[in-house]
Design an enzyme around this catalytic site. Sequence first.
Site, PDB file in Angstrom:
ATOM      1  CG  ASP A  71      -8.332  -4.365  -3.275  1.00 46.75           C
ATOM      2  OD1 ASP A  71      -9.545  -4.208  -3.128  1.00 46.75           O
ATOM      3  OD2 ASP A  71      -7.563  -3.439  -3.598  1.00 46.75           O
ATOM      4  CG  HIS A 126      -2.094   0.912   1.014  1.00 46.16           C
ATOM      5  ND1 HIS A 126      -2.052   2.245   1.303  1.00 46.16           N
ATOM      6  CD2 HIS A 126      -3.314   0.667   0.488  1.00 46.16           C
ATOM      7  CE1 HIS A 126      -3.210   2.783   0.975  1.00 46.16           C
ATOM      8  NE2 HIS A 126      -3.997   1.849   0.473  1.00 46.16           N
TER       9      HIS A 126
HETATM   10  N1  COA Z   1       4.437  -7.489  -4.281  1.00 46.54           N
HETATM   11  C1  COA Z   1       5.791  -7.482  -4.252  1.00 46.54           C
HETATM   12  N2  COA Z   1       6.527  -6.386  -3.982  1.00 46.54           N
HETATM   13  C2  COA Z   1       5.863  -5.271  -3.732  1.00 46.54           C
HETATM   14  C3  COA Z   1       4.468  -5.209  -3.740  1.00 46.54           C
HETATM   15  C4  COA Z   1       3.764  -6.369  -4.027  1.00 46.54           C
HETATM   16  N3  COA Z   1       2.433  -6.373  -4.062  1.00 46.54           N
HETATM   17  N4  COA Z   1       4.077  -3.955  -3.440  1.00 46.54           N
HETATM   18  C5  COA Z   1       5.210  -3.249  -3.253  1.00 46.54           C
HETATM   19  N5  COA Z   1       6.282  -4.022  -3.446  1.00 46.54           N
HETATM   20  C6  COA Z   1       7.687  -3.620  -3.331  1.00 46.54           C
HETATM   21  C7  COA Z   1       8.137  -2.974  -4.644  1.00 46.54           C
HETATM   22  O1  COA Z   1       8.658  -3.926  -5.535  1.00 46.54           O
HETATM   23  C8  COA Z   1       9.164  -2.001  -4.143  1.00 46.54           C
HETATM   24  O2  COA Z   1      10.333  -2.706  -3.859  1.00 46.54           O
HETATM   25  P1  COA Z   1      11.776  -2.031  -4.163  1.00 46.54           P
HETATM   26  O3  COA Z   1      11.836  -0.836  -3.249  1.00 46.54           O
HETATM   27  O4  COA Z   1      12.742  -3.105  -3.831  1.00 46.54           O
HETATM   28  O5  COA Z   1      11.749  -1.641  -5.605  1.00 46.54           O
HETATM   29  C9  COA Z   1       8.594  -1.510  -2.809  1.00 46.54           C
HETATM   30  O6  COA Z   1       7.778  -2.591  -2.356  1.00 46.54           O
HETATM   31  C10 COA Z   1       7.757  -0.265  -2.939  1.00 46.54           C
HETATM   32  O7  COA Z   1       6.762  -0.493  -3.903  1.00 46.54           O
HETATM   33  P2  COA Z   1       6.126   0.609  -4.848  1.00 46.54           P
HETATM   34  O8  COA Z   1       5.502  -0.048  -6.030  1.00 46.54           O
HETATM   35  O9  COA Z   1       7.119   1.684  -5.116  1.00 46.54           O
HETATM   36  O10 COA Z   1       5.009   1.190  -3.903  1.00 46.54           O
HETATM   37  P3  COA Z   1       3.837   2.126  -4.343  1.00 46.54           P
HETATM   38  O11 COA Z   1       3.478   2.909  -3.146  1.00 46.54           O
HETATM   39  O12 COA Z   1       4.141   2.872  -5.572  1.00 46.54           O
HETATM   40  O13 COA Z   1       2.673   1.093  -4.737  1.00 46.54           O
HETATM   41  C11 COA Z   1       0.853  -0.370  -4.669  1.00 46.54           C
HETATM   42  C12 COA Z   1       1.651   0.711  -3.920  1.00 46.54           C
HETATM   43  C13 COA Z   1      -0.425  -0.667  -3.928  1.00 46.54           C
HETATM   44  C14 COA Z   1       0.491   0.146  -6.078  1.00 46.54           C
HETATM   45  C15 COA Z   1       1.730  -1.630  -4.779  1.00 46.54           C
HETATM   46  O14 COA Z   1       2.026  -2.109  -3.489  1.00 46.54           O
HETATM   47  C16 COA Z   1       1.076  -2.706  -5.627  1.00 46.54           C
HETATM   48  O15 COA Z   1       1.184  -2.684  -6.853  1.00 46.54           O
HETATM   49  N6  COA Z   1       0.397  -3.721  -4.982  1.00 46.54           N
HETATM   50  C17 COA Z   1      -0.283  -4.757  -5.687  1.00 46.54           C
HETATM   51  C18 COA Z   1      -1.620  -4.277  -6.240  1.00 46.54           C
HETATM   52  C19 COA Z   1      -2.639  -4.072  -5.147  1.00 46.54           C
HETATM   53  O16 COA Z   1      -2.860  -4.916  -4.317  1.00 46.54           O
HETATM   54  N7  COA Z   1      -3.328  -2.925  -5.228  1.00 46.54           N
HETATM   55  C20 COA Z   1      -4.382  -2.580  -4.279  1.00 46.54           C
HETATM   56  C21 COA Z   1      -3.988  -1.449  -3.400  1.00 46.54           C
HETATM   57  S1  COA Z   1      -5.180  -1.160  -2.145  1.00 46.54           S
END
Ligand code: COA
Length: 413
Positions: A349, A288
């Site tokens: 979710d 998140h």
């Molecule tokens: N699975 C694996 N690794 C994850 C992850 C996941 N679901 N979510 C975050 N990470 C890791 C990233 O790879 C990143 O690692 P790094 O620093 O080594 O590159 C780090 O955690 C930060 O992630 P980032 O994508 O930059 O965070 P964000 O704040 O931009 O994204 C979300 C947040 C929700 C978009 C992201 O966690 C995600 O795509 N989750 C899956 C989709 C989901 O469940 N969405 C519903 C949200 S309520």
Amino acid sequence: MLSQIKEALSNLENKKLKEKYMQIIITMFEKGYFPGLENIPVAKSSVSNIDGENGLLTFRGYPIQELANNCSYEDVCFLLLKGDLPIPQEKKELKKQLLASKGIDSKIKETIISMNDNLHPMYMLSSSVLQLQSNDPKCFDLDQYTVNLNRAIQLIAKLPTIMGVYQTQNPEFAQGKTFDSFAQYILYCFNQELAAKPKWVNILDKLLILHGDHTMNNSTFSVRAVGSSKASIYASISSAINSLSGPLHGGANEKVIKMLTEIGAPENVESYIQEQLKAGEKIMGLGHRVYRTYDPRALYLKEEILPQIFAEDSPEVNSKLENLYNTAQKMEEIALNKFADKKIFPNIDFWSGLVLRAMKIEPKYFTTIFALGRIMGWCAHWVENLEVKNKIFRPNQLYDGFNTRHVLRDQLK
Ligand code: COA
């Protein structure tokens, strides 16, 4: 320069705010822009608040768990839109108004029924919301708070009807039926049999409340951005539904069930995670932008709702669903260990799809249920945005393209 800024910020007493400003300034220095607007406040709002370190979510100051434990959809709708919980008479009136306003024009119903089956239900929903504008020619008069509030309630009332008409392909859907609550009507739009069972109405009621609002997320930002151009509520909410459809936002609930089904059994979880990470893919339902601990909505589903559904004598649970639940539990266990240092936890979710699957709702409709809860918050933000006379959203960019160049006519010949 940095030390001067540090000194300037040293007068700020609020430690958290100080850290936040520092982070923003550092990003500005390091990158020159704010990818994903991370950490950037874009509006003042009093609708909801998240303390991501401590896993606290409040609507108008009330913790989400207390609202889910004690309130109904009508209570939370009133709270989010009007700022306070209703007294019994106000709640009764809102329920009456919602149920009395749920009908939609027959031409729009025909359009809904005629939509192609291949269209994702979220796009069916967003385009149908736009259609509702045809019955509201005064929707561009946005100056009166009470008129805006009323318009929001009218739209909230009609959203489930779009889903009911689409799924049953019946324009007469629900005609002549009466409902005890708005949550019961919403469940009726998806599963008429379960809508007669108070246990399931209650579960859906809580699920909708948990989805009610969530600060400045992608879809809420869309509502405020589109609304700030003085486009109609229909345009604003329709764009929010489109935003919510994405798998990185609300669309994740559908993807989680797909993922759990693909994994097939708890013993396959470990290898699935490894393969995903190796391929550089995210695991759906985890992580998140704001929470650095367990998402309180996900925790509520895990601790309060799912045990009710998966109780030993639950007739709605079959072995297939049980297997999905066990697979999810295994994934949670592994994820909590594996991602502890990155502070990645299950989000709402991750668990919500299991609740919806137990209600026999098809995965392609999951995100529409999210929208039926979140519309309360979207509308509250839409009304608030108009009230604070927000400026039109018009951020800047860090231009990274060609310097000015000129068309050479000969080149085009
Ligand atoms: N699975 C694996 N690794 C994850 C992850 C996941 N679901 N979510 C975050 N990470 C890791 C990233 O790879 C990143 O690692 P790094 O620093 O080594 O590159 C780090 O955690 C930060 O992630 P980032 O994508 O930059 O965070 P964000 O704040 O931009 O994204 C979300 C947040 C929700 C978009 C992201 O966690 C995600 O795509 N989750 C899956 C989709 C989901 O469940 N969405 C519903 C949200 S309520």
